[in-house]
Design an enzyme around this catalytic site. Sequence first.
Site: not given
Ligand code: PBG
Length: 426
Positions: A294, A347
Amino acid sequence: MAAMTLNSVNFGAAKAMNFEYVGLKMHQNITSARPHSVKFVPRGLIVNAEAQGEGPVKKLGKSDEECEAAVVAGIVPEAPPVPPKPAAPAGTPLATPLPLSRRPRRNRRSPVLRAAFQETSISPANLVYPLFIHEGEEDTPIGAMPGCYRLGWRHGLVEEVAKAQDVGVNSIVLFPKVPDALKTSTGDEAYNDDGLVPRTIRLLKDKYPDLIIYTDVALDPYSSDGHDGIVREDGVILNDETVHQLCKQAVSQARAGADVVSPSDMMDGRVGAIRDALDAEGFQHVSIMSYTAKYASSFYGPFREALDSNPRFGDKKTYQMNPANYREALIETRDDEAEGADILLVKPGLPYLDIIRLLRDNSSLPVAAYQVSGEYSMIKAGGALKMIDEERVMMESLMCVRRAGADIILTYFALQAARCMCGEKR
Ligand code: PBG
């Protein structure tokens, strides 16, 4: 009843995918390809009928021998003539044919050939639908994500799940908008068994026992600091203390009936710790989808607006990965595999296709990709401005993520894309 609807939907979707260019668009002529099982009599059956003494089904005139003799004697029956060569436009230069032994365009020249040689397919079964929920009764539109809402957990959500199941999307992932008053620096609301997420899981499992529910494991929706972990006074995100909380959160979600818990926090060692915690409580059957790679991406902007979960200070770069890094994703992959992850997630999606392929080639585990909020919003915006064809770009982006190696895709387009695959007009 529900199962039957589902089957017919999947059948339709499978056919849609087998026909016409990379499955981007369902074409009307697909119906003509439907097997006419009632009228069609397979040849083998006729032969059997003859063998059983019922005689030939129909006599058309000449026997096979007479037909063959006629051709041998030079009396060739008529058939349509070879069509004339289509004319090129006036002014087309006269060129000697290039001496090519390979002309890859030969395999692309008709819809049937293109469908036959299509390497990648996508169906509603590959999609996971992320849904935002809140305590309210109404559905609140999310400004930065046209078409997405914070859904009332008891009303709008239940309807949205029914719509998704209607077109073969049977997997969702829940993201809660937690009231500010319940947020603390240690995010303890994350493991409240009567909190929004566990309550919602129980409701959905009661109404839709076959639905596969993924949950997000991270503290940010519950943290007064808006971070995925506990923040020390000097701004450092505490790893092991956060993992302790995440284990309690995952167990609470499992207790409510979650099928797959998905740690998205990027703390070290959380997959193994969560596995142990789940097993210790008798949740051996609950899967872990780890956000393996991520990245600290700006593509999450609209999501943070949706949940009001922007970090109060700083950024997430001490736990999420540097977008410039590739090899580092392999380190995370090896750790997550060793710690017992069932699914590895990358991601964002489209800007990180190389990472999806890297994981695909280096692990035998299923790979998931998250087409995140920013990717969704850009396609929506481009479509609304008539700069791109929204539906085609949507389908192409999802197909490309599959081609890169993702088994499943988390996408806010899940419902719209599945409808498209089923040939439904919006
Ligand atoms: C945080 C989380 C995020 C997303 C999913 N879980 C955002 C972040 O890391 O701030 C992002 C999903 C998206 O942008 O569609 N645990």
